[in-house]
Structure formats: C-alpha cells, structure tokens
Design a protein around this motif. Sequence first.
Motif, PDB file in Angstrom:
ATOM      1  N   ASP A  13     -60.156  37.765  47.070  1.00 60.58           N
ATOM      2  CA  ASP A  13     -59.479  38.047  45.796  1.00 60.58           C
ATOM      3  C   ASP A  13     -59.484  36.776  44.945  1.00 60.58           C
ATOM      4  O   ASP A  13     -58.944  35.745  45.349  1.00 60.58           O
ATOM      5  CB  ASP A  13     -58.036  38.502  46.088  1.00 60.58           C
ATOM      6  N   GLU A  14     -60.080  36.857  43.776  1.00 61.22           N
ATOM      7  CA  GLU A  14     -60.202  35.693  42.887  1.00 61.22           C
ATOM      8  C   GLU A  14     -58.860  35.010  42.644  1.00 61.22           C
ATOM      9  O   GLU A  14     -58.776  33.786  42.602  1.00 61.22           O
ATOM     10  CB  GLU A  14     -60.804  36.141  41.546  1.00 61.22           C
ATOM     11  N   ASN A  15     -57.778  35.789  42.520  1.00 62.46           N
ATOM     12  CA  ASN A  15     -56.459  35.228  42.227  1.00 62.46           C
ATOM     13  C   ASN A  15     -55.774  34.607  43.441  1.00 62.46           C
ATOM     14  O   ASN A  15     -54.811  33.859  43.287  1.00 62.46           O
ATOM     15  CB  ASN A  15     -55.544  36.303  41.620  1.00 62.46           C
ATOM     16  N   GLN A  16     -56.235  34.939  44.626  1.00 59.62           N
ATOM     17  CA  GLN A  16     -55.603  34.431  45.843  1.00 59.62           C
ATOM     18  C   GLN A  16     -56.540  33.567  46.691  1.00 59.62           C
ATOM     19  O   GLN A  16     -56.157  33.105  47.758  1.00 59.62           O
ATOM     20  CB  GLN A  16     -55.087  35.591  46.695  1.00 59.62           C
ATOM     21  N   ARG A  17     -57.745  33.344  46.211  1.00 56.88           N
ATOM     22  CA  ARG A  17     -58.756  32.628  46.990  1.00 56.88           C
ATOM     23  C   ARG A  17     -58.263  31.255  47.449  1.00 56.88           C
ATOM     24  O   ARG A  17     -58.394  30.889  48.608  1.00 56.88           O
ATOM     25  CB  ARG A  17     -60.025  32.474  46.162  1.00 56.88           C
ATOM     26  N   GLU A  18     -57.667  30.495  46.549  1.00 61.55           N
ATOM     27  CA  GLU A  18     -57.218  29.148  46.908  1.00 61.55           C
ATOM     28  C   GLU A  18     -56.156  29.194  48.002  1.00 61.55           C
ATOM     29  O   GLU A  18     -56.175  28.402  48.931  1.00 61.55           O
ATOM     30  CB  GLU A  18     -56.676  28.415  45.682  1.00 61.55           C
ATOM     31  N   MET A  19     -55.251  30.163  47.902  1.00 61.78           N
ATOM     32  CA  MET A  19     -54.210  30.304  48.926  1.00 61.78           C
ATOM     33  C   MET A  19     -54.851  30.604  50.286  1.00 61.78           C
ATOM     34  O   MET A  19     -54.459  30.047  51.309  1.00 61.78           O
ATOM     35  CB  MET A  19     -53.251  31.433  48.547  1.00 61.78           C
ATOM     36  N   GLY A  20     -55.870  31.465  50.297  1.00 68.19           N
ATOM     37  CA  GLY A  20     -56.562  31.779  51.546  1.00 68.19           C
ATOM     38  C   GLY A  20     -57.235  30.566  52.151  1.00 68.19           C
ATOM     39  O   GLY A  20     -57.156  30.330  53.355  1.00 68.19           O
ATOM     40  N   PHE A  21     -57.889  29.769  51.298  1.00 69.23           N
ATOM     41  CA  PHE A  21     -58.529  28.551  51.794  1.00 69.23           C
ATOM     42  C   PHE A  21     -57.496  27.565  52.322  1.00 69.23           C
ATOM     43  O   PHE A  21     -57.722  26.892  53.323  1.00 69.23           O
ATOM     44  CB  PHE A  21     -59.389  27.899  50.715  1.00 69.23           C
ATOM     45  N   ARG A  22     -56.373  27.464  51.670  1.00 65.22           N
ATOM     46  CA  ARG A  22     -55.327  26.545  52.128  1.00 65.22           C
ATOM     47  C   ARG A  22     -54.802  26.965  53.502  1.00 65.22           C
ATOM     48  O   ARG A  22     -54.528  26.128  54.360  1.00 65.22           O
ATOM     49  CB  ARG A  22     -54.203  26.446  51.110  1.00 65.22           C
TER      50      ARG A  22
END
Length: 179
Positions: free
Chosen positions: A72-81
């Motif tokens: 999900d483009e809006n949650q991608r960074e959270m997933g990577f973190r």
Amino acid sequence: LPFGSDESVEFDDGAFRQGRLELRALAGTVAEKSKAAYHSMDFSGACDELMLLSSAANMLIDTEKPWTTVKDENQREMGFRTLITVLEAARIVATGLTPIVPGLSERISLALGFESGSQNGEQLDWDTQMAWGGLRAGHSFQKPKPLFPRLEHSSAAVSAKKSEKKAKQTKQKVSGKVR
C-alpha cells in the motif's frame, strides 16, 4: 536500507511505533539478562532470554503484517520500518546465540549482509554487538537463501510408513471380522 534500525523505531506512526519501541526496549533487557546468564554459565537461561526477543519480534510481525503494508503506497514506509525492526531483533538474537550455535549465527549474520565474522567473530564484543542499531541506513542484504536445509524423506522411510499404515489397516480389518 532506506533508514537504519534506530530511525525505524523513532518514526512516529501511532500505535505501530509503540510495538517497535517495546521490541527495542526488550532487546536491551534481553542483552543484559542473557549476558548475565552466560557469565553464570546458565546457557539454557541465556537461550530462553534470546528466544523471548525472537518471539516478541514474531508477534510484532504477525500484528503489523508488513507483507501487506509494503504493498500500500500510503503504508509502505511503515511496513519497511517494521521489517527493519524485526531484522534488527533477529541480528541481536543471532549474535546472542553465537556461543551456543556459532555456525547458525554466522549464516544469519551473512544473510543480513555483514561480512563473515564481522558480527560473530571469535572475540564477541557483547556490549557493542548486542546494542540496538546495527542495521544502518544504506545497509544492503544478500539474496535470501534458506538458513536450514529442507529435510526430505528418504524413499526407505516413506516405504516404511506406507507399510506401517497398510499393516494397521489390515489389522483393523482382521479384528473387525473376528468379532
């Protein structure tokens, strides 16, 4: 990595941040307790502490489901973190298990992109290598390979199981007719 393990924990994305902060705090506690257990020759206790961190990382990944959030483009960074936080916990567990399973610890270290012996050398610098923050921004990983070889059943073992099952079925048929 786009950011390091320290940065992955500090990023504020609400409730998800709390889980990462708790895992980081637990990692510090586990490092101290497992060190004390090793010093008192309580190898089982050291392993229990390290497995506690491993279980907590597993719970975090199950809760946050980064395999869906990275899509999900809006949650991608959270997933990577989340992934970086879990990988940092895995690095600490592997380093902590070095005195017990040095070969496995070395394979995990290599899989995490560290040079041979850089994390798990003969002289383990416990306080430095068990500290949170070993995965830094810009860190790269090798192509993933299984850490444990797949166990294949030998044809003899499969044949033996089939023979046991057939014998059990025959016995059941015979005992049913005897009654």
